[in-house]
Structures are given as structure tokens and as C-alpha cells.
Design a protein around this motif. Sequence first.
Motif, PDB file in Angstrom:
ATOM      1  N   ILE A 129      -3.126  15.392  -6.178  1.00 26.31           N
ATOM      2  CA  ILE A 129      -3.486  15.503  -7.591  1.00 26.31           C
ATOM      3  C   ILE A 129      -2.259  15.953  -8.367  1.00 26.31           C
ATOM      4  N   VAL A 130      -1.963  15.231  -9.458  1.00 25.56           N
ATOM      5  CA  VAL A 130      -0.842  15.576 -10.324  1.00 25.56           C
ATOM      6  C   VAL A 130      -1.410  16.063 -11.648  1.00 25.56           C
ATOM      7  N   ALA A 131      -1.008  17.265 -12.054  1.00 25.23           N
ATOM      8  CA  ALA A 131      -1.497  17.824 -13.329  1.00 25.23           C
ATOM      9  C   ALA A 131      -0.762  17.181 -14.504  1.00 25.23           C
ATOM     10  N   LEU A 132      -1.495  16.960 -15.598  1.00 25.57           N
ATOM     11  CA  LEU A 132      -0.938  16.363 -16.812  1.00 25.57           C
ATOM     12  C   LEU A 132      -0.890  17.405 -17.916  1.00 25.57           C
ATOM     13  N   PRO A 133       0.113  17.326 -18.793  1.00 24.45           N
ATOM     14  CA  PRO A 133       0.163  18.303 -19.898  1.00 24.45           C
ATOM     15  C   PRO A 133      -0.995  18.125 -20.894  1.00 24.45           C
ATOM     16  N   ASN A 134      -1.464  16.868 -21.032  1.00 22.45           N
ATOM     17  CA  ASN A 134      -2.595  16.590 -21.925  1.00 22.45           C
ATOM     18  C   ASN A 134      -3.188  15.238 -21.545  1.00 22.45           C
ATOM     19  N   ASP A 135      -4.358  14.936 -22.073  1.00 23.25           N
ATOM     20  CA  ASP A 135      -5.032  13.675 -21.743  1.00 23.25           C
ATOM     21  C   ASP A 135      -4.341  12.466 -22.358  1.00 23.25           C
ATOM     22  N   ASP A 136      -3.531  12.667 -23.400  1.00 23.43           N
ATOM     23  CA  ASP A 136      -2.819  11.530 -24.002  1.00 23.43           C
ATOM     24  C   ASP A 136      -1.827  10.918 -23.018  1.00 23.43           C
ATOM     25  N   MET A 137      -1.380  11.729 -22.064  1.00 24.51           N
ATOM     26  CA  MET A 137      -0.412  11.231 -21.073  1.00 24.51           C
ATOM     27  C   MET A 137      -1.021  10.151 -20.193  1.00 24.51           C
ATOM     28  N   LYS A 138      -2.333  10.147 -20.029  1.00 16.91           N
ATOM     29  CA  LYS A 138      -2.987   9.112 -19.204  1.00 16.91           C
ATOM     30  C   LYS A 138      -2.709   7.730 -19.754  1.00 16.91           C
ATOM     31  N   GLY A 139      -2.819   7.603 -21.090  1.00 19.72           N
ATOM     32  CA  GLY A 139      -2.563   6.298 -21.698  1.00 19.72           C
ATOM     33  C   GLY A 139      -1.129   5.863 -21.513  1.00 19.72           C
ATOM     34  N   ARG A 140      -0.190   6.777 -21.597  1.00 16.09           N
ATOM     35  CA  ARG A 140       1.221   6.428 -21.406  1.00 16.09           C
ATOM     36  C   ARG A 140       1.494   6.023 -19.957  1.00 16.09           C
ATOM     37  N   GLY A 188       3.235   1.597  -3.338  1.00 16.21           N
ATOM     38  CA  GLY A 188       2.236   1.166  -2.362  1.00 16.21           C
ATOM     39  C   GLY A 188       1.044   2.084  -2.270  1.00 16.21           C
ATOM     40  N   ILE A 189       0.720   2.819  -3.347  1.00 16.27           N
ATOM     41  CA  ILE A 189      -0.446   3.713  -3.349  1.00 16.27           C
ATOM     42  C   ILE A 189      -1.331   3.362  -4.546  1.00 16.27           C
ATOM     43  N   ASP A 190      -2.472   4.027  -4.622  1.00 14.46           N
ATOM     44  CA  ASP A 190      -3.411   3.800  -5.724  1.00 14.46           C
ATOM     45  C   ASP A 190      -3.420   5.019  -6.642  1.00 14.46           C
ATOM     46  N   LEU A 191      -3.333   4.748  -7.957  1.00 14.54           N
ATOM     47  CA  LEU A 191      -3.464   5.803  -8.958  1.00 14.54           C
ATOM     48  C   LEU A 191      -4.873   5.757  -9.523  1.00 14.54           C
ATOM     49  N   ILE A 192      -5.580   6.861  -9.449  1.00  9.65           N
ATOM     50  CA  ILE A 192      -6.951   6.929  -9.963  1.00  9.65           C
ATOM     51  C   ILE A 192      -6.931   7.781 -11.227  1.00  9.65           C
ATOM     52  N   ILE A 193      -7.142   7.120 -12.348  1.00 11.52           N
ATOM     53  CA  ILE A 193      -7.188   7.808 -13.648  1.00 11.52           C
ATOM     54  C   ILE A 193      -8.617   7.711 -14.155  1.00 11.52           C
ATOM     55  N   PRO A 221     -10.238  15.920 -16.437  1.00 11.16           N
ATOM     56  CA  PRO A 221      -9.345  16.351 -17.528  1.00 11.16           C
ATOM     57  C   PRO A 221      -7.965  16.743 -17.018  1.00 11.16           C
ATOM     58  N   GLU A 222      -6.938  16.197 -17.690  1.00  8.50           N
ATOM     59  CA  GLU A 222      -5.539  16.564 -17.463  1.00  8.50           C
ATOM     60  C   GLU A 222      -5.148  16.487 -15.984  1.00  8.50           C
ATOM     61  N   ALA A 223      -5.549  15.410 -15.321  1.00 10.89           N
ATOM     62  CA  ALA A 223      -5.205  15.231 -13.904  1.00 10.89           C
ATOM     63  C   ALA A 223      -5.242  13.757 -13.533  1.00 10.89           C
ATOM     64  N   VAL A 224      -4.359  13.380 -12.615  1.00 14.51           N
ATOM     65  CA  VAL A 224      -4.324  12.028 -12.066  1.00 14.51           C
ATOM     66  C   VAL A 224      -4.390  12.163 -10.549  1.00 14.51           C
ATOM     67  N   VAL A 225      -5.213  11.355  -9.906  1.00 15.89           N
ATOM     68  CA  VAL A 225      -5.378  11.405  -8.454  1.00 15.89           C
ATOM     69  C   VAL A 225      -4.552  10.292  -7.817  1.00 15.89           C
ATOM     70  N   ILE A 226      -3.719  10.667  -6.829  1.00 20.42           N
ATOM     71  CA  ILE A 226      -2.919   9.693  -6.077  1.00 20.42           C
ATOM     72  C   ILE A 226      -3.585   9.534  -4.719  1.00 20.42           C
ATOM     73  N   SER A 227      -4.012   8.327  -4.385  1.00 29.38           N
ATOM     74  CA  SER A 227      -4.756   8.083  -3.148  1.00 29.38           C
ATOM     75  C   SER A 227      -3.994   7.103  -2.260  1.00 29.38           C
ATOM     76  N   GLY A 228      -3.949   7.409  -0.969  1.00 24.58           N
ATOM     77  CA  GLY A 228      -3.295   6.515  -0.019  1.00 24.58           C
ATOM     78  C   GLY A 228      -3.282   7.132   1.368  1.00 24.58           C
ATOM     79  N   PHE A 229      -3.313   6.286   2.411  1.00 22.02           N
ATOM     80  CA  PHE A 229      -3.336   6.793   3.781  1.00 22.02           C
ATOM     81  C   PHE A 229      -1.943   7.111   4.307  1.00 22.02           C
ATOM     82  N   ASP A 230      -0.906   6.551   3.668  1.00 19.56           N
ATOM     83  CA  ASP A 230       0.459   6.839   4.094  1.00 19.56           C
ATOM     84  C   ASP A 230       0.962   8.053   3.315  1.00 19.56           C
ATOM     85  N   PRO A 231       1.066   9.225   3.966  1.00 19.43           N
ATOM     86  CA  PRO A 231       1.468  10.436   3.235  1.00 19.43           C
ATOM     87  C   PRO A 231       2.889  10.362   2.703  1.00 19.43           C
TER      88      PRO A 231
END
Length: 513
Positions: free
Chosen positions: A206-217, A234-239, A243-253
Motif C-alpha cells: 500500500i502506497v499512501a497518497l498526499p490527497n485523493d486528487d493524486m489518484k487522477g494524476r 508487471g504488477i497491478d495498481l488497484i485504485i 482514501p489517500e491510498a493505492v494498492v500494489i498487487s502482484g505475486f512477484d515481490p
Amino acid sequence: MEIIAIIATLIISAIVFIPLGVLIRKRIAESKVEGAEGEAKRILDLAKKEAETIKKEEVFKAKEEIIHAKEDLEKEIRQRTGDLNAKEARITKREENIERRTENFEQKEKELEKKAQDIENQKKNLEELEEKRMSELEKIAKLSEEDAKTMLLSEVEKQLKVEKANLLNEMDAQIKEEANQKAKEILTYTVQKCAADHTAETTVSIVALPNDDMKGRIIGREGRNIKALETLTGIDLIIDDTPEAVVISGFDPLRREVAKIALEKLIEDGRIHPAKIEETVEKAKEEVANTIKSEGERATLETGVIGLNNELIKLIGKLKYRTSYGQNVLNHSIEVSNLARIMAEELGLDAKRAARAGLLHDIGKALDHDMEGTHVEIGVDVLKKFKENQLVINAVQAHHGDVEPLTLEAVLVQAADAISASRPGARRETLEAYIKRLEKLEEIADSFEGVDKSYAIQAGREVRIIVKPEKVSEAEMTLMAREVAKRVESEMEYPGQIKVNVIRESRAIEYAK
């Protein structure tokens, strides 16, 4: 006229005195020649005399040398003759001794032949007596020899089975008591020295975002930014609505870590577009590569393992981004290395080899995402490629029981691997796999004849088997427990060890009215 007279006088004088001078000179020369010849003759006579004298002296010397040489030769001949006479005497004595021994041997041989004949006669007499005894026994017992043998063997077999079970029980109890005490001491000391916290890792970051507007960028126009980031890493970004977070998902650490670092740098920089994303991802890969190298060097320093190939050190560092049942493989490898080393030191074994094998035992997990085969097979191939010690390779190959361990250090690596994996909280196991393991354990126990019920308890670390007392004797219980344990070892995979507890109970119930 006077001049002419003088000249004439000179000419006449020359004519008279020149022949006279020549004659005188000739006489003088002849006199000198005669004197030289006489002197030469005298010298020659003197030389002949001296030569005769020298010849006589040399002849005399030669005769003396011949006489001395002859005396030395005669002396040497006398000495050698004495030695030969002594040797001849010794040889003669030996021949006499050999002849006496030969006579003794012949005499003993005759005595042995006589004894052998006596033994043969006694053997025949014993056989005749045995036949008579067997005949009398058959008449008394009314049984043939074969029937008697069968009955006797049956009774002996029953007795041996009881004695064997009792002996096994006694030996097992004694050995287990001593081994358990020693093992508890070593393991307690080892685990105390290597106590470590465990954190189960997941397949998402999980990557923290400074604000929700960053998701659109991050998504970008028509999703170009998120597509570029997913393609490059080669990973999936789950937006989502988080709130104020992006999930990075993938089996290859490893890829997940690159994506996390790259995304954090992009958020910090604020400029997010495909070109910048590509540049940032490359920098993140370099940073991860440096981290891998430093982590590998840290692992070798912590475990005291030296002399590893640089490529092996990088592979060890790569294990930082590899997990097994949620357990970090690099931390697990370091712990196994330290556990194996301490146990080897306590037992007086090769601690350096144990530590080296412990650190390298899961090296194949650094490549099993990219290569076919089990992590053990991949690890063995990698170690052979870098010409690692054959005993270390055997320890790596045997740590899951694929081959027989050739050294005690390899057995210690197996034990250290089990200790590290079975610590509370060290590994995460799914409920489905846990239930299947318990069912398989009970299935193996129920497959044996005479089993009434079986229960897998203590999270699958013990199986209690209740047998039917009329079908399973006390002696057969021990054999059944051993056979169940062997079946479990060969057919199941499990952390730590499983206790097989066989229970036989007889009850007599009566009611007083």
C-alpha cells in the motif's frame, strides 16, 4: 809509379795471404767440429748411463709394487675365503634346521590326519545317535520332525515378537530420554541465542497518497499513466475508494518493490507522465539492485559465511523480496544458518560448513519464479554451476528429504529449517491446507488394521490412535506406532514433527444389583 808499386804489392799480398787465411780458418773450423763431436759423444754417454740408472730404479719400484699388490690380493683372498666358509657354515646349519622342521611338520601332519579321522568317526556316531533320538522323540510326541519344527518355530516366533517389542520399548524409552534431554538443552540454548520477531508478509503493498486528487494524476489521461506503470513493472495498481491510498498487487515481490519505490518517487516529484514514469522505474530498479547487493553482503556478515561468489551473494540478497507462507526467505535463511552453526558448535561438528549450508539452503527460491523445477533442484544446479563444496550441496539437496544426508551438518540444517519454519507466527497457512493436512493424518492412521478411532490434535502435531484390544496386542502396539510414523514421513509434508500415540485399553464392566 809509387802508386802502381803499392797497388801491385797489395795485389800480391792478397794473392798470397787470402788462401793462407782460408786454410787457417778451415783448420780452425775442423778443430771446433772435432771438439763438438767429442763433447756430444761425452754427453750421449752420460745420458745413456743416467737412462740405465732410471730404468733400473723404475724396474725396482715396479717389482716392489707388484709384490705389495700380490700381498694385498692374497690378504683379501684369505679374508673372502674366511667369509665364504662362515656363510657356508650358516647355510649348512639352516639346512639342518629346515630338515628338522620338515620332519616335525610331517609328524604333525600325520597326527592331524589321525585326529581328522577320529573326528569323522565321532561325527558319524553322533549322526546315528541323533537319528535314534529323533526317532524316539517322534514315537513319544506322536509328531513328525517337520510338525515338531513348525510348532517349535511358531512358539519361538511368538516369544521373540514379545521380547522384541519389550526390548524396543526399553531401548526407545532409554534413547528417547537421553536424546530428548540433550536435544532440549541444545535447542533451548540455540533458539534463545537466535530469538527473532516474525512478520507475515502479503502479496500486496500500500502506497499512501498526499490527497485523493493524486489518484487522477496517477491514472492519467485515458489511463495512460497507470498503463505505462503497470506495463513497465508487471504488477497491478488497484485504485479504489480507499482514501489517500493505492494498492500494489502482484505475486512477484521484486517487481512489487520496484513499483512501490517508483510510485513513491513519482508522488514526491509531482511530475507524472509516461516518459517520467519510465525514467523513475529504471532508477527504482537500480536502487533495488543496490539493495539486493547490500542485503546479500549483510547476510554473509551476520552469518560469518565468507568466500562466496559475487553472483551467489546477489541471489542471497534477492531473497529479501521472496516470501514462503508469508515468511521472509532472507531472514529465514539467516536464522537457519545461525541455528545450524550454534548446534554444530555445541555438538563439536563443522560449524562453518553448517552455517554455509544453512544460508544457501533456499537459494533456489531466488530463481523459482523464472525457472522450472523445485527450489531444491534449482538451488543445487546453481551451486554446482559456481563449484560449491559437494557436502554443502548435499545439505541443500537433503534439507527437504529428497536425498539421504551424507553428514551430520546436513541433518542439522534440516532441524534448523524445521525450527525456523515452525516457530509461532513464523508462517501463515491457509485454513484449507491445514484441514487437508489433518484429514490426511487421520486417513493414514485409519488405514491400519485393528484401529478403532484416530484423532489429529494439537494443530496436527500429534495423532492419537485408539486400537481394538482384541485385535492388537501390547507387543504389536509398538510396531504399529513405528509403521504409522514411517507412513507419515513418506507421504506427508509438515513443519516440525508429529507425535504418533497408540492407545490400547481393556475394560471390564459389571453392575451390582
